[in-house]
Design a protein around this motif. Structure first.
Motif, short mmCIF file in Angstrom:
data_model
loop_
_atom_site.label_atom_id
_atom_site.label_comp_id
_atom_site.label_asym_id
_atom_site.label_seq_id
_atom_site.Cartn_x
_atom_site.Cartn_y
_atom_site.Cartn_z
N GLU A 7 -2.89 9.29 -16.02
CA GLU A 7 -3.59 8.02 -15.82
C GLU A 7 -3.87 7.78 -14.35
OE1 GLU A 7 -1.59 5.56 -19.49
OE2 GLU A 7 -2.11 4.53 -17.63
N LEU A 8 -5.07 7.30 -14.06
CA LEU A 8 -5.46 7.02 -12.68
C LEU A 8 -4.64 5.87 -12.13
CD1 LEU A 8 -7.48 7.62 -10.36
CD2 LEU A 8 -8.96 5.87 -11.38
N ILE A 9 -4.00 6.11 -10.98
CA ILE A 9 -3.19 5.07 -10.34
C ILE A 9 -3.87 4.56 -9.08
CG2 ILE A 9 -0.96 4.56 -9.27
CD1 ILE A 9 -0.77 5.17 -12.24
N ILE A 10 -4.39 5.47 -8.30
CA ILE A 10 -5.01 5.10 -7.04
C ILE A 10 -6.41 5.71 -6.98
CG2 ILE A 10 -4.97 5.46 -4.52
CD1 ILE A 10 -1.93 5.53 -4.71
N ASN A 11 -7.36 4.89 -6.56
CA ASN A 11 -8.71 5.37 -6.26
C ASN A 11 -9.10 4.70 -4.96
OD1 ASN A 11 -11.44 5.80 -5.99
ND2 ASN A 11 -11.89 5.53 -8.14
N GLU A 12 -9.04 5.46 -3.90
CA GLU A 12 -9.18 4.86 -2.58
C GLU A 12 -10.64 4.83 -2.11
OE1 GLU A 12 -6.84 3.63 0.05
OE2 GLU A 12 -6.00 3.15 -1.90
N TYR B 82 5.48 5.67 2.72
CA TYR B 82 5.21 5.50 1.29
C TYR B 82 5.73 4.17 0.80
CZ TYR B 82 5.54 6.05 -3.76
OH TYR B 82 5.44 5.86 -5.11
N ARG B 83 4.85 3.49 0.04
CA ARG B 83 5.26 2.24 -0.59
C ARG B 83 4.29 1.96 -1.72
NH1 ARG B 83 7.80 -1.73 -2.68
NH2 ARG B 83 7.39 -3.86 -2.03
N ASP B 84 4.82 1.62 -2.89
CA ASP B 84 3.95 1.25 -4.02
C ASP B 84 2.89 2.28 -4.33
OD1 ASP B 84 3.96 -2.32 -3.34
OD2 ASP B 84 5.31 -1.05 -4.49
N ASP B 85 3.30 3.50 -4.50
CA ASP B 85 2.41 4.57 -4.93
C ASP B 85 1.42 5.03 -3.88
OD1 ASP B 85 2.17 2.87 -8.09
OD2 ASP B 85 3.59 4.41 -7.46
N LYS B 86 1.50 4.48 -2.70
CA LYS B 86 0.55 4.92 -1.67
C LYS B 86 1.29 5.59 -0.53
CE LYS B 86 -3.27 1.76 -2.17
NZ LYS B 86 -4.21 0.89 -1.47
N ILE B 87 0.79 6.70 -0.12
CA ILE B 87 1.35 7.35 1.05
C ILE B 87 0.28 7.33 2.13
CG2 ILE B 87 0.76 9.67 0.27
CD1 ILE B 87 3.42 10.58 1.65
#
Lengths: 112, 115
Positions: free
Chosen positions: B53-58, A95-100
């Motif tokens: 709130e949307l943070i990630i959209n992969e 995990y780093r910067d909101d991504k896992i």
């Protein structure tokens, strides 16, 4: 980019043997978290451990232990005296910067 | 007292249909996620929301639309379902993000089968 590699796709051991699951990660960051999750045949994902990048102490929890080594970018997981109930897919994650990011998992079979 | 719950657990539907999966967490967490686990067990994040709130959209196809009516809920709506959408979808939540990040707790998963 960050990457998590679990080179062992599948491992089979006989009950009561010790087994180590390998996890190698790639990152240029200095602050990050590492995790292990277990997914038994029933399908749920069970959190096992979290480790942040500043804490290289090894951890033991019952029959489970974890060896974090920044020098080799590894976060390996050992099960001592394995039991049939340990049969599952085990995921290492970063995990780093909101991504896992999850590794592809290691399927562990404990044979009676 | 289920921490992260998803409904339904199983969903079987025809190609082209629209379906929704609901997720609720009662942990008081700020951040929620959707993951897709394919037949090879590979887990990939799809979306994350922090305080609605949307943070990630992969790079998920826009047929997938998450909706967070409040921070305890993150629903996933899928339009025009395709065969390749068949997978297990996991919802998860965590307390905080960034330096305050803690581990994610996962729901039981929803097995979607598109015929």
């Amino acid at each position: 980019a960050q990457k998590v590699t679990q080179a062992q796709t599948e491992i089979s051991v006989v009950e009561k043997e010790d087994v180590t699951l390998d996890c190698v990660y790639e990152t240029r960051d200095t602050t990050y978290y590492l995790f292990w999750y277990k997914q038994p045949p029933s399908g749920e994902l069970v959190f096992l451990i979290r480790r942040n990048s500043f804490d290289e102490q090894n951890e033991i929890s019952g029959r489970y232990s974890w060896n974090f080594q920044k020098s080799t970018s590894s976060f390996n997981f050992t099960i001592t005296a394995s039991q049939v109930v340990d049969s599952a897919v085990y995921f290492c994650a970063f995990y780093r910067d909101d991504k896992i990011i999850f590794g592809k998992g290691t399927r562990l079979h404990i044979l009676p | 007292d289920t921490a992260v719950s998803q409904t339904p657990k199983y969903l079987v539907t025809q190609m082209g249909n629209d379906k929704s999966i609901k997720c609720e967490q009662n942990l008081g967490h700020d951040t929620m996620y959707w993951y897709k686990q394919d037949s090879k067990k590979f887990l990939k994040i799809m979306f994350s929301y922090n305080n609605k709130e949307l943070i990630i959209n992969e790079t998920v196809p826009n047929r997938f639309s998450p909706k967070s009516p409040d921070k305890a809920h993150l629903n996933l709506h899928i339009n025009s379902l395709e065969l390749g959408d068949s997978a297990v979808y996991f919802c998860a939540s965590s307390l905080g993000q960034g330096r305050d990040y803690n581990e994610q707790f996962f729901g039981p998963g929803t097995r979607l089968t598109v015929l």
